[in-house]
Each structure stands twice: as structure tokens, then as C-alpha cells.
Write a protein that holds these residues in place. Structure first.
Motif, PDB file in Angstrom:
ATOM      1  N   PHE A   1      44.121   2.231  33.345  1.00 25.83           N
ATOM      2  CA  PHE A   1      42.955   1.587  32.688  1.00 25.83           C
ATOM      3  C   PHE A   1      42.422   2.383  31.931  1.00 25.83           C
ATOM      4  O   PHE A   1      41.571   3.462  32.257  1.00 25.83           O
TER       5      PHE A   1
ATOM      6  N   ASN B   1      39.460   3.618  29.113  1.00 27.67           N
ATOM      7  CA  ASN B   1      38.497   3.163  28.419  1.00 27.67           C
ATOM      8  C   ASN B   1      37.635   4.391  27.780  1.00 27.67           C
ATOM      9  O   ASN B   1      37.698   5.158  28.519  1.00 27.67           O
TER      10      ASN B   1
ATOM     11  N   SER C   1      38.988  -3.793  29.782  1.00 28.31           N
ATOM     12  CA  SER C   1      39.546  -2.264  29.378  1.00 28.31           C
ATOM     13  C   SER C   1      40.092  -2.524  27.986  1.00 28.31           C
ATOM     14  O   SER C   1      40.427  -3.420  27.372  1.00 28.31           O
TER      15      SER C   1
END
Length: 168
Positions: A48, A50, A61
Motif C-alpha cells: 500500500f 501512500n 491509498s
């Protein structure tokens, strides 16, 4: 109980159809164990990405990488330098949206050439031709596969949103 061959044949056809549609499946205990191991491998093969810590007001995300595929969250024409949508109507928002896609990919070491699919949401389908003109300034042939459709409304009253899938 006496069951006719016709009834057995019909039953077999129904079962075959359900199997082929994935409605039902047949697996051994070993296959179930392999599936559980595959789930663990899939979880280990997922990232993920970010740029900021998770924000409950924005629960998504930037990009999720699953194996060799990147799934980007939708981008709108939000200009982070002003904290608002790009000023100048559809054309300005469309350019800013495409710049946001490019910047998000580059932030994580990827580029526009890796995009294989885009989904375009327009609040006014009559903007389709104008969007095509702008879109082709950011992608080169062969273009990614693409879907486009009209929607009633988008976040922050944006005029368009684009989400992309990329392959590494």
C-alpha cells in the motif's frame, strides 16, 4: 429410487454450468491448504503506497501494488499548491488530473508508459472529445485500454475523475 438418464443428464449439465461460472467449486483438503498458503503469499506480495499517513477522512491509498500490477486511486483536478480544484473549467481540471496521475506514478518510481487501463468518469459526457485531446498529450500510442462514462457528481464537485491500472 429410479432416476432416468435424462434427469441425470440435465443435472450434470446444470452442475457443469455452475462449475464453469464459478458458482460452485470442488476442491480437496490439499487444495484448500494450498489456497490458504496462496493467500499468505498474496498478502506478502501486496504493498500500500501512500505519501502521507492514513487519514480517516480520506480512507484510501494512493496506489496498491499487488504482484506486478498497480491499482491507482482515482485522481481529480485537485491542485495541491492551491488546495483547490484547478481554476479554468474542464480543460484546466483535465490537465491537472493527468498531471496528478503522472506525479503519483513518478513519486513511487513508475511512469505513464506502464499504464495499461484507465477509467474516466465525466460529469458531462459532452466533454468526451475535449478530454481525448488532452489525454493524448499524456499518453503515446499504443494507448492504454480505456472506459469512459458519465456520472452524476464527483468529489469536491470535480468535473472528471480518472483511475488507472499499471503493469510493471
Amino acid at each position: 429410487m429410479n432416476i432416468s438418464k435424462t434427469a441425470i443428464s440435465r443435472f450434470s449439465n446444470v452442475i457443469f454450468a455452475l462449475l464453469s461460472l464459478g458458482v460452485i467449486c470442488v476442491a480437496s483438503a490439499g487444495a484448500a491448504e494450498q489456497g490458504a498458503n496462496a493467500d499468505k503469499e498474496d498478502a506478502a506480495n501486496k504493498s500500500f503506497l501512500n505519501s502521507k499517513p492514513a487519514n480517516p477522512a480520506l480512507p484510501f491509498s494512493d496506489i496498491v501494488r499487488a504482484g506486478n500490477t498497480l491499482f491507482m486511486s482515482g485522481q481529480i483536478g485537485f491542485d495541491s499548491s492551491t488546495g483547490a480544484l484547478a481554476v479554468g473549467g474542464f480543460e484546466a481540471e483535465a490537465h491537472q488530473t493527468m498531471k496528478n496521475i503522472k506525479a503519483t506514478l513518478e513519486r513511487y518510481g513508475y511512469d505513464m508508459s506502464q499504464v495499461v487501463k484507465c477509467t474516466v468518469m465525466l460529469t458531462d459526457i459532452s466533454d468526451f472529445a475535449q478530454f481525448n485531446t488532452i489525454y493524448t498529450q499524456y499518453f503515446k500510442p499504443p494507448y492504454p485500454a480505456r472506459s469512459a462514462f458519465a456520472v452524476k457528481a464527483l468529489a469536491l464537485n470535480s468535473l472528471l475523475e480518472v483511475e488507472c491500472i499499471a503493469h510493471l
